[in-house]
Enzyme design. Structure first.
Site, PDB file in Angstrom:
ATOM      1  N   GLU A 264      29.298 -16.631  20.280  1.00  0.00           N
ATOM      2  CA  GLU A 264      28.993 -17.178  19.014  1.00  0.00           C
ATOM      3  C   GLU A 264      27.718 -16.807  18.528  1.00  0.00           C
ATOM      4  O   GLU A 264      26.692 -17.048  18.780  1.00  0.00           O
ATOM      5  CB  GLU A 264      28.996 -18.716  19.755  1.00  0.00           C
ATOM      6  CG  GLU A 264      29.265 -19.851  18.493  1.00  0.00           C
ATOM      7  CD  GLU A 264      28.059 -20.467  17.711  1.00  0.00           C
ATOM      8  OE1 GLU A 264      27.743 -19.419  16.964  1.00  0.00           O
ATOM      9  OE2 GLU A 264      27.657 -21.570  18.020  1.00  0.00           O
ATOM     10  N   CYS A 299      23.304 -23.319  14.174  1.00  0.00           N
ATOM     11  CA  CYS A 299      24.329 -22.363  13.983  1.00  0.00           C
ATOM     12  C   CYS A 299      25.343 -22.942  12.991  1.00  0.00           C
ATOM     13  O   CYS A 299      25.704 -22.017  12.133  1.00  0.00           O
ATOM     14  CB  CYS A 299      25.193 -21.952  15.196  1.00  0.00           C
ATOM     15  SG  CYS A 299      25.830 -23.177  16.222  1.00  0.00           S
TER      16      CYS A 299
END
Ligand code: ADP
Length: 494
Positions: A264, A299
């Site tokens: 990720e 993120c």
């Protein structure tokens, strides 16, 4: 939130941190330690073990043994569930202590940290604990003379390498499904956010997790993380962090045992506001929080604002007003809406990205500077940059700070082209009252999650993962189990 208790906790000394390997706290094999610097004041908070390659390998050996002897995977799912639920309860009971420790180490504002760190980690562990005895294998639809069974088996030893922005939340997204599935884990926290993960790992032992099932090794990524990635005894590697490190992990897998690698890797997420958004004031408020909370160190942060040209100036003014009204500073004051940047290094990176935009002639509408230098801490003003061109570094590279790049567009088609015009594909948002347009955009934007008339705030029931260079695989939801459970077929002649 109890301000008096927070004041007490923030003044408490923090004991030097050590690894947790095979159920035992231990120092680095060569005794080395590293300073833990608080971003609140730039002072040394404590020290922690500076892990060696030998430490990482000792942890992998412990995890391997704990997996192979079945002390965890051999328990009934119901028994594993009981331990994980107890663990979640212990984390919740200590939530404020854990949250304050985490804020002192990584700088997130306490209001957000409390919810997003211990409380969310506990909820995640519960979610996966409750799911594990409800997942079944399959009986295939074969002919009468055969029986095809599809078993789900834990993949084995999982290496989990996690970042510093939300160590417990992201850590639990990996630990919850991995441990519920029966895997054992070697966890490598980030250099600047290790203390709370170590604390919850101690609580796991207290809850009855057998020794060796969860091992935590602190230290530097290129030493400890790399040793885990290169190990022949790690079956799967799960990671959240930068693209540069993600690439290294894939290379390490290719060089060693072809362990599965799930990444990720962040994004440059487009937040697209059409003139027909249902409520532009709400859009401005939510969009500002979607980039400025936790000082942009999220993120999925909506770091590119694509705004329809007809409302550009008015919308930017609304955004600037929200940004300038945010309460900034002391992350341990519950009123603070954006706390500290995680480290001096990170602050320098953010300032340099803004300086480059300034030098290229872009307009800094608000912010653009370090603030509160007298604290010694690392604070950055929410920053809005207009006039950004699609190919600017600020429009393409993740800054991981409170910096919003604004780009105007004229048509839906153009918005889609700009939105898809980076290497990333993690998150996006569309603000519009036009239902058909909303669905068209959801289909055409290449991202793991597309918000409509909101930004962020999705819960555990939905998967999170990226496409393109934002990574592969998913955290959250039942789909996360796919990384930790292998399918095995039994084909039986009757
Ligand atoms: P960021 O830029 O957000 O700090 P990194 O990818 O550097 O992202 O860090 C995320 C995690 O990866 C941290 O736990 C860090 O220690 C680890 N890490 C950094 N470099 C390596 C490496 N070469 N091998 C394995 N892990 C690493």
């Amino acid at each position: 939130m109890d301000a008096q208790k927070i004041a007490q906790l923030r003044a408490a000394p923090v004991a030097p941190a050590r690894h947790l390997i095979d159920g035992t706290q231990c120092a680095a094999s060569d005794g080395a330690v590293m300073d833990v610097i608080s971003p609140l004041d730039g002072q040394i908070l404590t020290t922690m073990a500076r892990g060696t390659q030998a430490d990482a390998l000792a942890a992998v050996t412990a995890a391997r043994r704990a997996f192979d002897d079945g002390r965890w995977s051999g328990m009934t799912p119901a028994a594993r569930k009981k331990i994980l639920l107890k663990w979640a309860g212990l984390i919740e009971a200590e939530a404020l202590e854990i949250a304050v420790l985490g804020v002192r180490e990584n700088g997130t504002e306490i209001g957000m940290a409390f919810k997003a760190e211990p409380m969310s980690a506990a909820a995640t562990l519960r979610y996966y604990a409750e799911a594990i005895d409800k997942l079944h294998g399959e009986i295939a639809s074969t002919g009468d003379d055969t029986l095809g069974l599809v078993h789900r088996e834990p993949v084995g030893v999982v290496g989990a390498i996690v970042p510093w922005n939300f160590p417990l939340m992201i850590g639990a997204w990996k630990l919850g499904p991995a441990l519920a599935a029966g895997c054992t884990v070697v966890l490598k926290p980030a250099e600047t956010a290790s203390l709370t993960l170590l604390r919850i790992a101690e609580l796991a032992l207290e809850a009855g997790l057998p020794p060796g099932v969860l091992n935590v090794v602190t230290g530097e990524g290129p030493v400890v993380g790399a040793a885990i990635a290169e190990s022949m005894d790690v079956d799967a590697l799960v990671f959240t962090g930068s693209g540069t490190t993600g690439r290294r992990l894939m290379e390490a897998s290719a060089r060693s045992n072809l362990k599965r690698v799930y990444l990720e890797l962040g994004g440059k997420s487009p937040n697209i506001v059409f003139a027909d958004a249902p409520d532009l004031d709400e859009a401005a408020k939510v969009s500002a929080h979607g980039i400025f909370r936790n000082s942009g160190q999220v993120c999925i942060a909506g770091s590119r604002l694509l705004v329809e040209r007809s409302i550009h100036d008015a919308f930017v003014s609304k955004l600037a007003a929200v940004a300038e009204a945010m309460t900034l500073g002391d992350p341990l004051d519950p009123a603070t809406m954006a706390g500290a940047v995680n480290s001096e290094h990170q602050l320098e990176q953010i300032l340099s990205a803004v300086d480059d935009a300034r030098a290229a002639g872009r307009t800094i509408v608000t912010g653009g500077t370090r603030i509160l230098p007298e604290t010694g801490g690392y604070f950055m003003a929410p920053t809005i940059v207009t006039g950004v061109q699609r190919d600017d570094a600020l429009a393409r590279n993740e800054v991981f700070g409170p910096v919003l790049a604004v780009i105007p567009f004229d048509t839906e088609e153009e918005a889609i082209t700009i939105a898809n015009g980076t290497d990333y594909g993690l998150a996006a948002a569309v603000w519009t009252s036009n239902l058909s347009r909303a669905h068209r955009m959801v289909r055409r934007i290449r991202a793991g999650i597309v918000h409509v008339n909101t930004y962020g705030g999705s819960d555990l029931t939905v998967p999170l993962g990226g496409v393109k260079q934002s990574g592969n695989g998913h955290d959250k939801s039942l789909h996360a189990f796919d990384k930790y459970l292998d399918l095995k077929t039994a084909w039986i002649k009757l």
